[in-house]
Design a protein around this motif. Structure first.
Motif, PDB file in Angstrom:
ATOM      1  N   THR A  41       0.666  -1.182  -0.087  1.00 43.17           N
ATOM      2  CA  THR A  41       0.066  -0.164   0.001  1.00 43.17           C
ATOM      3  C   THR A  41       0.832   1.340  -0.123  1.00 43.17           C
ATOM      4  O   THR A  41       0.190   2.302   0.121  1.00 43.17           O
ATOM      5  CB  THR A  41      -0.968   0.107   1.071  1.00 43.17           C
ATOM      6  OG1 THR A  41      -0.296   0.269   2.400  1.00 43.17           O
ATOM      7  CG2 THR A  41      -1.951  -1.158   1.395  1.00 43.17           C
ATOM      8  N   LEU A  63       0.132   1.294   5.121  1.00 44.33           N
ATOM      9  CA  LEU A  63      -0.671   0.029   6.088  1.00 44.33           C
ATOM     10  C   LEU A  63      -0.273  -1.145   5.325  1.00 44.33           C
ATOM     11  O   LEU A  63      -1.259  -1.621   4.370  1.00 44.33           O
ATOM     12  CB  LEU A  63      -1.867   0.333   6.150  1.00 44.33           C
ATOM     13  CG  LEU A  63      -2.669  -0.443   6.965  1.00 44.33           C
ATOM     14  CD1 LEU A  63      -2.226  -0.727   8.402  1.00 44.33           C
ATOM     15  CD2 LEU A  63      -4.279  -0.225   7.189  1.00 44.33           C
ATOM     16  N   ASN A  64       0.694  -1.739   5.522  1.00 43.85           N
ATOM     17  CA  ASN A  64       0.970  -3.009   4.836  1.00 43.85           C
ATOM     18  C   ASN A  64       0.876  -4.156   5.836  1.00 43.85           C
ATOM     19  O   ASN A  64       1.058  -4.358   7.006  1.00 43.85           O
ATOM     20  CB  ASN A  64       2.637  -2.983   4.525  1.00 43.85           C
ATOM     21  CG  ASN A  64       2.811  -1.756   3.214  1.00 43.85           C
ATOM     22  OD1 ASN A  64       2.031  -1.970   2.432  1.00 43.85           O
ATOM     23  ND2 ASN A  64       3.841  -1.050   3.328  1.00 43.85           N
ATOM     24  N   THR A  77       0.025  -6.084  10.906  1.00 40.37           N
ATOM     25  CA  THR A  77       0.161  -5.067  10.095  1.00 40.37           C
ATOM     26  C   THR A  77       1.195  -4.087  10.514  1.00 40.37           C
ATOM     27  O   THR A  77       1.824  -4.089  11.652  1.00 40.37           O
ATOM     28  CB  THR A  77      -0.914  -4.101   9.907  1.00 40.37           C
ATOM     29  OG1 THR A  77      -1.538  -3.851  11.319  1.00 40.37           O
ATOM     30  CG2 THR A  77      -2.105  -5.026   9.352  1.00 40.37           C
ATOM     31  N   SER A  79       1.931   0.122  10.216  1.00 38.71           N
ATOM     32  CA  SER A  79       1.329   1.406   9.648  1.00 38.71           C
ATOM     33  C   SER A  79       2.253   2.391   9.838  1.00 38.71           C
ATOM     34  O   SER A  79       2.748   2.514  10.956  1.00 38.71           O
ATOM     35  CB  SER A  79       0.135   1.561  10.149  1.00 38.71           C
ATOM     36  OG  SER A  79      -0.046   1.398  11.276  1.00 38.71           O
ATOM     37  N   TRP A  95       6.675   4.063  12.666  1.00 32.77           N
ATOM     38  CA  TRP A  95       5.698   3.230  12.255  1.00 32.77           C
ATOM     39  C   TRP A  95       5.444   2.601  13.641  1.00 32.77           C
ATOM     40  O   TRP A  95       6.077   2.235  14.305  1.00 32.77           O
ATOM     41  CB  TRP A  95       5.722   2.491  10.996  1.00 32.77           C
ATOM     42  CG  TRP A  95       6.779   1.285  10.767  1.00 32.77           C
ATOM     43  CD1 TRP A  95       6.766   0.280  11.357  1.00 32.77           C
ATOM     44  CD2 TRP A  95       8.041   1.360  10.341  1.00 32.77           C
ATOM     45  NE1 TRP A  95       8.009  -0.716  10.946  1.00 32.77           N
ATOM     46  CE2 TRP A  95       8.717   0.333  10.294  1.00 32.77           C
ATOM     47  CE3 TRP A  95       8.708   2.381   9.547  1.00 32.77           C
ATOM     48  CZ2 TRP A  95       9.777  -0.241   9.674  1.00 32.77           C
ATOM     49  CZ3 TRP A  95       9.986   2.290   8.661  1.00 32.77           C
ATOM     50  CH2 TRP A  95      10.529   0.926   8.821  1.00 32.77           C
TER      51      TRP A  95
END
Length: 154
Positions: A41, A63-64, A77, A79, A95
């Motif tokens: 993303t 946000l992966n 996740t 982010s 992050w």
């Protein structure tokens, strides 16, 4: 400062590092957490002149998904946001990784084409009072997957 004193200080520092720093015998051993981020993303907001493709202040937000170290099972996740601080070579990032047991926050550099180390700045849940560092390594030249290896001390 004399050369002898400088050498002695360097030797003492090296000995302390080799012996694990100033750790006390009852200090907990670090915990290692290895996850793989898939950069699905990543969105770059360019803030410079239209003819420039890369400029100071560009913003990268994401946000992966995070996968276990085998890169098979999704475990959480990642982010956060990065700001371009040196055109063509570096971002400054922060992050949050959300994984089973809580969250870990990091802050530090992301280098174009090179590995980097970020500081663990805190955590929640099982990671409350976490500190340490996270090694970041690109798994491929395209920058679509990254190894995040957290060395966590509480």
């Amino acid at each position: 400062m004399t050369i002898r004193r400088t050498f002695l200080l360097a030797l003492l520092s090296a000995t302390a590092v080799a012996a694990g720093g100033c750790a006390k015998p009852d200090d907990p051993k670090p915990t290692t957490l290895h996850v793989v981020e898939r950069a699905e993303t990543d969105t770059l907001q360019h803030v410079g002149k239209p003819e420039e493709k890369d400029s100071l202040g560009d913003i990268l937000a994401f946000l992966n998904p995070l996968y276990d170290e085998t890169n098979i099972n999704k475990v959480g996740t990642s982010s956060g946001v990065c700001f371009r601080t040196k055109v063509g070579s570096a971002y400054e990032c922060f992050w949050t990784a959300t994984v089973p047991g809580g969250q870990l926050t990091v802050e530090g550099p992301f280098y174009d084409g090179n590995d980097s180390t970020l500081a663990i700045t805190g955590g929640t849940g099982d990671f409350e009072r976490a500190r340490g560092e996270m090694a970041l390594h690109a798994r491929n030249p395209e920058g679509t997957e990254y190894d995040f290896t957290y060395t966590i001390v509480k």
